[in-house]
Design a protein around this motif. Structure first.
Motif, PDB file in Angstrom:
ATOM      1  N   VAL A   1       0.816  -1.212   0.000  1.00 16.98           N
ATOM      2  CA  VAL A   1       0.000   0.000   0.000  1.00 16.98           C
ATOM      3  C   VAL A   1       0.856   1.270   0.000  1.00 16.98           C
ATOM      4  O   VAL A   1       0.341   2.370  -0.225  1.00 16.98           O
ATOM      5  N   LEU A   2       2.168   1.145   0.227  1.00 15.58           N
ATOM      6  CA  LEU A   2       3.014   2.333   0.354  1.00 15.58           C
ATOM      7  C   LEU A   2       2.972   3.244  -0.875  1.00 15.58           C
ATOM      8  O   LEU A   2       2.876   4.465  -0.732  1.00 15.58           O
ATOM      9  N   PRO A   3       3.066   2.694  -2.111  1.00 13.21           N
ATOM     10  CA  PRO A   3       2.992   3.592  -3.276  1.00 13.21           C
ATOM     11  C   PRO A   3       1.638   4.280  -3.434  1.00 13.21           C
ATOM     12  O   PRO A   3       1.521   5.227  -4.208  1.00 13.21           O
ATOM     13  N   SER A   4       0.634   3.803  -2.724  1.00 10.82           N
ATOM     14  CA  SER A   4      -0.705   4.392  -2.832  1.00 10.82           C
ATOM     15  C   SER A   4      -0.944   5.506  -1.824  1.00 10.82           C
ATOM     16  O   SER A   4      -2.060   6.025  -1.734  1.00 10.82           O
ATOM     17  N   PHE A   5       0.083   5.870  -1.040  1.00  8.57           N
ATOM     18  CA  PHE A   5      -0.092   6.934  -0.044  1.00  8.57           C
ATOM     19  C   PHE A   5      -0.665   8.211  -0.657  1.00  8.57           C
ATOM     20  O   PHE A   5      -1.622   8.790  -0.121  1.00  8.57           O
ATOM     21  N   PRO A   6      -0.090   8.716  -1.773  1.00  5.91           N
ATOM     22  CA  PRO A   6      -0.663   9.945  -2.346  1.00  5.91           C
ATOM     23  C   PRO A   6      -2.123   9.771  -2.773  1.00  5.91           C
ATOM     24  O   PRO A   6      -2.946  10.671  -2.561  1.00  5.91           O
ATOM     25  N   ALA A   7      -2.442   8.612  -3.368  1.00  7.66           N
ATOM     26  CA  ALA A   7      -3.820   8.373  -3.815  1.00  7.66           C
ATOM     27  C   ALA A   7      -4.771   8.264  -2.624  1.00  7.66           C
ATOM     28  O   ALA A   7      -5.882   8.813  -2.646  1.00  7.66           O
ATOM     29  N   LEU A   8      -4.350   7.559  -1.576  1.00  8.43           N
ATOM     30  CA  LEU A   8      -5.176   7.448  -0.377  1.00  8.43           C
ATOM     31  C   LEU A   8      -5.358   8.805   0.285  1.00  8.43           C
ATOM     32  O   LEU A   8      -6.454   9.150   0.750  1.00  8.43           O
ATOM     33  N   SER A   9      -4.261   9.570   0.338  1.00  5.30           N
ATOM     34  CA  SER A   9      -4.325  10.905   0.928  1.00  5.30           C
ATOM     35  C   SER A   9      -5.305  11.791   0.164  1.00  5.30           C
ATOM     36  O   SER A   9      -6.116  12.514   0.766  1.00  5.30           O
ATOM     37  N   GLY A  10      -5.260  11.716  -1.166  1.00  6.04           N
ATOM     38  CA  GLY A  10      -6.175  12.511  -1.970  1.00  6.04           C
ATOM     39  C   GLY A  10      -7.610  12.024  -1.878  1.00  6.04           C
ATOM     40  O   GLY A  10      -8.549  12.830  -1.786  1.00  6.04           O
ATOM     41  N   HIS A  11      -7.808  10.701  -1.880  1.00  3.11           N
ATOM     42  CA  HIS A  11      -9.158  10.143  -1.864  1.00  3.11           C
ATOM     43  C   HIS A  11      -9.879  10.478  -0.561  1.00  3.11           C
ATOM     44  O   HIS A  11     -11.068  10.854  -0.586  1.00  3.11           O
TER      45      HIS A  11
ATOM     46  N   TRP B   1      -5.957   2.514  -5.714  1.00  3.20           N
ATOM     47  CA  TRP B   1      -5.498   2.071  -4.402  1.00  3.20           C
ATOM     48  C   TRP B   1      -6.239   0.830  -3.909  1.00  3.20           C
ATOM     49  O   TRP B   1      -5.736   0.107  -3.042  1.00  3.20           O
ATOM     50  N   ARG B   2      -7.410   0.543  -4.440  1.00  2.00           N
ATOM     51  CA  ARG B   2      -8.153  -0.638  -4.005  1.00  2.00           C
ATOM     52  C   ARG B   2      -7.521  -1.943  -4.526  1.00  2.00           C
ATOM     53  O   ARG B   2      -7.835  -3.025  -4.027  1.00  2.00           O
ATOM     54  N   GLY B   3      -6.670  -1.843  -5.525  1.00  2.00           N
ATOM     55  CA  GLY B   3      -6.109  -3.044  -6.145  1.00  2.00           C
ATOM     56  C   GLY B   3      -5.354  -3.922  -5.174  1.00  2.00           C
ATOM     57  O   GLY B   3      -5.473  -5.164  -5.216  1.00  2.00           O
ATOM     58  N   SER B   4      -4.563  -3.315  -4.279  1.00  3.50           N
ATOM     59  CA  SER B   4      -3.776  -4.120  -3.347  1.00  3.50           C
ATOM     60  C   SER B   4      -4.663  -4.922  -2.403  1.00  3.50           C
ATOM     61  O   SER B   4      -4.340  -6.055  -2.031  1.00  3.50           O
ATOM     62  N   PHE B   5      -5.799  -4.346  -2.027  1.00  3.59           N
ATOM     63  CA  PHE B   5      -6.712  -5.053  -1.121  1.00  3.59           C
ATOM     64  C   PHE B   5      -7.435  -6.192  -1.853  1.00  3.59           C
ATOM     65  O   PHE B   5      -7.683  -7.254  -1.261  1.00  3.59           O
ATOM     66  N   LEU B   6      -7.741  -5.993  -3.109  1.00  3.81           N
ATOM     67  CA  LEU B   6      -8.374  -7.057  -3.895  1.00  3.81           C
ATOM     68  C   LEU B   6      -7.415  -8.238  -4.070  1.00  3.81           C
ATOM     69  O   LEU B   6      -7.824  -9.403  -3.970  1.00  3.81           O
ATOM     70  N   VAL B   7      -6.151  -7.949  -4.316  1.00  9.14           N
ATOM     71  CA  VAL B   7      -5.167  -9.024  -4.454  1.00  9.14           C
ATOM     72  C   VAL B   7      -4.980  -9.753  -3.122  1.00  9.14           C
ATOM     73  O   VAL B   7      -4.845 -10.982  -3.079  1.00  9.14           O
ATOM     74  N   PHE B   8      -4.990  -8.987  -2.017  1.00  6.59           N
ATOM     75  CA  PHE B   8      -4.881  -9.627  -0.699  1.00  6.59           C
ATOM     76  C   PHE B   8      -6.023 -10.606  -0.489  1.00  6.59           C
ATOM     77  O   PHE B   8      -5.825 -11.718   0.023  1.00  6.59           O
ATOM     78  N   ILE B   9      -7.228 -10.204  -0.859  1.00  4.48           N
ATOM     79  CA  ILE B   9      -8.390 -11.086  -0.701  1.00  4.48           C
ATOM     80  C   ILE B   9      -8.185 -12.371  -1.497  1.00  4.48           C
ATOM     81  O   ILE B   9      -8.460 -13.477  -1.000  1.00  4.48           O
ATOM     82  N   ALA B  10      -7.673 -12.251  -2.722  1.00  2.00           N
ATOM     83  CA  ALA B  10      -7.424 -13.439  -3.551  1.00  2.00           C
ATOM     84  C   ALA B  10      -6.373 -14.344  -2.912  1.00  2.00           C
ATOM     85  O   ALA B  10      -6.527 -15.576  -2.876  1.00  2.00           O
TER      86      ALA B  10
END
Length: 401
Positions: free
Chosen positions: A33-43, A166-175
């Motif tokens: 999730v680290l590379p998604s920090f800017p996207a999470l911060s913006g979202h 940013w949701r992609g990492s969580f979807l892969v975790f679920i898989a």
């Protein structure tokens, strides 16, 4: 061991594969999730420090769940609890995907962390199913692979961020969790507990292991070494992306080099495990962490902040962390082999609590982050060296007595 345990130990490749999957699931939610920090911060319209705080709280959530799972597994067995943990972690990841606000996202991350805390049972399974040098070699191998996963996860996170957001990492975790659930269901047996069924008494179980000075000292040593690594992971987006303005791709490549240092650390730890005793391995690892902190202080003073002045010392630190943690884990787990679940939980609670609190303090500090990290490496390594000096004195006292 019981017959089911014998059958499981005979299938070592499959067993190691399951342990590797649990190791991946343990580090994947943090690093990907680290590379998604800017996207999470913006979202969520929150500063990056709030997103970093969610990583620190993730570690604390893992620690809280581990308080329960270890003693429970010594009584109930590992399989059912592991399956429950995988399920809870997947539910939490699903909540993150569906979150419409920062606080619901944070709550879902904590739920995911509570499930991931059950993955501490991999340490108990090592104690149950392997013996002697096999245990330490496997722990070195898993720490090394964990480093490889750390190095690859941010790069994977960058790709997932570009592909699915940013949701992609969580979807892969679920898989991955679904795959682990299927694997654990087929591979593990209900009898894979470290002892015969007995009455559950959390207080008595923890009093026994935590009352042992050497047990606590070894786990605290591992916690101090882990905190050095974990603190860097948490603040790395704040420094490399926010301050040095690296792109997510460049950030991922920088962490790739850092994570691959675990391979070198694992190789050195393997060699040392055959040549010097575990206590000397721990001191060697802590000495390298101390040297890394002093090196970072010197580079910071002379050259200022850059990718090089940050990563070169951390690569040295990584080698020391790998050496110290593998040896300390083995020494601690060997203290109470009949209570492997409780032992693993007590130690991991300490590791993730210290790591989470240390990283949170660093990420929220108003001081220069690189300087604070360097001082952290020096302080934690000195505390570890002092602690192990006490362990040696304690051992001499027992022999004299």
């Amino acid at each position: 061991m019981t017959d089911p345990q014998n059958r499981l130990a005979a299938r070592k490749p499959a067993t190691v594969g399951l342990l590797l999957t649990l190791t991946l699931l343990g580090v994947f939610p943090i690093d990907v999730v680290l590379p998604s920090f800017p996207a999470l911060s913006g979202h969520f319209e929150r500063p990056s420090s709030d997103i970093a705080l969610s990583v620190s709280l993730f570690a604390v959530g893992i620690a809280l769940s581990q308080l329960l799972v270890g003693p429970l597994s010594d009584v109930m067995g590992r399989k059912n609890l592991l399956l429950i943990g995988i399920t809870v972690s997947a539910v939490g990841a699903t909540g993150c995907v569906l979150a419409d606000g920062y606080w619901s996202f944070l709550l879902s991350r904590i739920v995911q962390a509570l499930g991931c805390g059950f993955f501490v049972l991999s340490q108990a399974l090592i104690q149950d199913l392997f013996t002697g040098q096999e245990q330490q070699r496997l722990r070195i191998f898993l720490v090394t692979c964990g480093g490889i996963f750390i190095s690859v996860s941010p790069l994977a996170g960058t790709g997932l961020q570009s592909w699915m957001g940013w949701r992609g990492s969580f979807l892969v975790f679920i898989a991955l969790a679904i795959g682990a659930f299927i694997g654990a269901s087929r591979l593990l047996h209900h009898g894979a507990a470290g002892s015969q069924p007995r009455r559950l008494d959390f207080i008595a179980a923890y009093r026994k292991v935590c009352g042992d000075f050497r047990f606590m000292a070894y786990w605290l040593t591992s916690a101090l070494a882990f905190s050095c690594h974990f603190s860097f992971i948490v603040i790395s987006p704040l420094v490399l992306i926010d301050q040095l303005h690296l792109s997510p791709e460049a950030f991922s490549l920088a962490l790739l080099g850092y994570g691959l240092a675990y391979i070198g650390g694992g190789a050195v730890a393997t060699v040392l495990s055959h040549r010097i005793d575990p206590q000397a391995q721990i001191i060697t690892g802590l000495g390298l962490i101390l040297g890394a902190g002093l090196l970072m202080l010197g580079l910071t003073h002379s050259l200022g902040l850059s990718v090089t002045t940050l990563l070169v010392p951390m690569i040295v630190c990584t080698t020391g962390t790998t050496i110290a943690r593998a040896a300390a884990h083995t020494q601690a787990m060997n203290r109470f082999p009949g209570q492997a679940g409780t032992s693993a939980s007590a130690g991991s609670v300490l590791i993730f609590t210290v790591g989470g609190l240390t990283s949170a303090a660093i990420s929220l500090t108003p001081l220069d982050l690189q300087l604070t990290l360097a001082l952290c490496l020096v302080l934690l390594s000195l505390l570890g060296l002092a602690l192990n000096a006490l362990v040696r004195q304690h051992g001499k006292g027992l022999l004299a007595g």
